[in-house]
Scaffold this motif. Sequence first.
Motif, PDB file in Angstrom:
ATOM      1  N   SER A  74       2.332  -4.490  -8.665  1.00  0.00           N
ATOM      2  CA  SER A  74       2.403  -2.973  -8.620  1.00  0.00           C
ATOM      3  C   SER A  74       3.197  -2.760  -6.644  1.00  0.00           C
ATOM      4  N   VAL A  75       3.950  -1.112  -7.173  1.00  0.00           N
ATOM      5  CA  VAL A  75       4.273  -1.083  -6.115  1.00  0.00           C
ATOM      6  C   VAL A  75       3.142  -1.191  -4.538  1.00  0.00           C
ATOM      7  N   GLY A  76       2.436  -0.566  -4.855  1.00  0.00           N
ATOM      8  CA  GLY A  76       0.999  -0.542  -3.582  1.00  0.00           C
ATOM      9  C   GLY A  76       0.793  -2.049  -2.863  1.00  0.00           C
ATOM     10  N   ARG A 237      -3.254   6.110  -3.356  1.00  0.00           N
ATOM     11  CA  ARG A 237      -4.761   5.581  -3.155  1.00  0.00           C
ATOM     12  C   ARG A 237      -5.881   6.516  -3.068  1.00  0.00           C
ATOM     13  N   HIS A 285      -6.361   6.378 -12.994  1.00  0.00           N
ATOM     14  CA  HIS A 285      -4.796   5.787 -12.771  1.00  0.00           C
ATOM     15  C   HIS A 285      -3.789   5.525 -13.411  1.00  0.00           C
ATOM     16  N   ARG A 294       5.288  -0.942 -17.651  1.00  0.00           N
ATOM     17  CA  ARG A 294       4.745  -1.930 -17.422  1.00  0.00           C
ATOM     18  C   ARG A 294       4.976  -3.361 -17.546  1.00  0.00           C
TER      19      ARG A 294
HETATM   20  O1  LIG Z   1       0.200   1.027  -7.160  1.00  0.00           O
HETATM   21  C1  LIG Z   1       1.091   0.857  -8.237  1.00  0.00           C
HETATM   22  O2  LIG Z   1       1.494   0.249  -8.595  1.00  0.00           O
HETATM   23  C2  LIG Z   1       0.208   1.599  -9.349  1.00  0.00           C
HETATM   24  O3  LIG Z   1      -0.767   1.960  -8.802  1.00  0.00           O
HETATM   25  C3  LIG Z   1      -0.157   1.030 -10.441  1.00  0.00           C
HETATM   26  O4  LIG Z   1      -1.118   0.225  -9.983  1.00  0.00           O
END
Ligand SMILES: O=C(O)[C@H](O)CO
Length: 325
Positions: A74-76, A237, A285, A294
């Motif tokens: 994930s980026v986060g 978030r 989400h 994905r």
């Molecule tokens: O941060 C992220 O990539 C999204 O929330 C997917 O989990």
Amino acid sequence: MSEKIIVYRKVDEQVLNYLREYAEVVYFEKLTPENMDEFYSELETTTVLLGSLLKIDESLLNKAPNLKMVANSSVGYDNLDLQALKSRGIIASNTPEVLNETVADTIFGLILSTARRMPELVQWVKNGEWNENLTEEYFGVDVHHKKLGIIGMGRIGQTLAQRAHFGFGMDIYYHNRSRNLEVEERFNATFCSLDDLLQEVDFVCLLTPLTKETEKMMGYEQFKKMKPSAIFINASRGKTVDEEGLIQALQDGEILAAGLDVYEKEPVDKNSPLLSMKNVVTLPHIGSATSETRLKMTMLAAQNAVAYLTGKEIPTEIKVKLETH
Ligand SMILES: O=C(O)[C@H](O)CO
Ligand SMILES: NC(=O)c1ccc[n+]([C@@H]2O[C@H](COP(=O)([O-])OP(=O)(O)OC[C@H]3O[C@@H](n4cnc5c(N)ncnc54)[C@H](O)[C@@H]3O)[C@@H](O)[C@H]2O)c1
């Protein structure tokens, strides 16, 4: 082959096959209370972890004495205790860029569906309540040519601004850690303080990472500063928002509506007042949740893992400085 990698989320077979060329792969489609003991037992001898959302902190790291790398899909990366990882010499990576367009699409979907009350009216039609011409009580508000405020003008913020400026003729205002002159030129965007942005715009879109500074950055006090006709969108978030403050602001009519992809607690509590408010659009989400994106995310996470395993530069490593007190 001495290295072992645990993949702890569902990934495409081609991702697993790619990883298997470089390491022994232990695969958990998802972590459940039933398989946690097995996961912890494998963790003792694993070098790389690949997945998302799992809280990786001291208590988990104590169970992973051989861990060398965490490839977050994930980026986060607020699920990672970066200081704990760094102090043990464990490398971490995330998956930026490959999801920008998909997440920006989701956010635009949230903006449109909240402004035009789409989920509510879809339900109304399906309930068989459409018996006569639509009256004003069901009207929404326009999106095109309105003012969009983006808090956190990073990669996804800019991809959203592109859609809003060129596609919908919106005026872009932004609040960010620092000014970005290129963004200002490209989208004719105006940099402003958080307070000025909140007072000025018709749509407030929150897109910062979750950090100590951004936790609960939007609360009742901030919602009160927005126009009563304005709409709040959160796809960052859940914890960047004080959810109680948001609920109160919606109940008091301080803002018109909200479109949410993320929540303080996920899955969101079934009894949350947010779920029974007609003017709140609630997505589970799904920012980056398309098959294509994905796959790109998990493949990038796998490439990061393989780069570590083969001693190459890690394409999207999260660079961290060790904090010394
Ligand atoms: O941060 C992220 O990539 C999204 O929330 C997917 O989990
Ligand atoms: N809903 C979803 O499924 C989904 C999907 C992808 C990303 N996200 C969230 O979106 C976040 C942003 O992703 P990105 O790739 O655009 O990140 P990014 O790092 O490119 O952009 C974040 C921006 O926020 C700004 N920022 C940070 N702290 C700030 C503060 N205190 N005040 C003002 N601005 C601040 C930064 O300057 C940066 O420009 C992720 O961290 C993640 O939490 C959610």
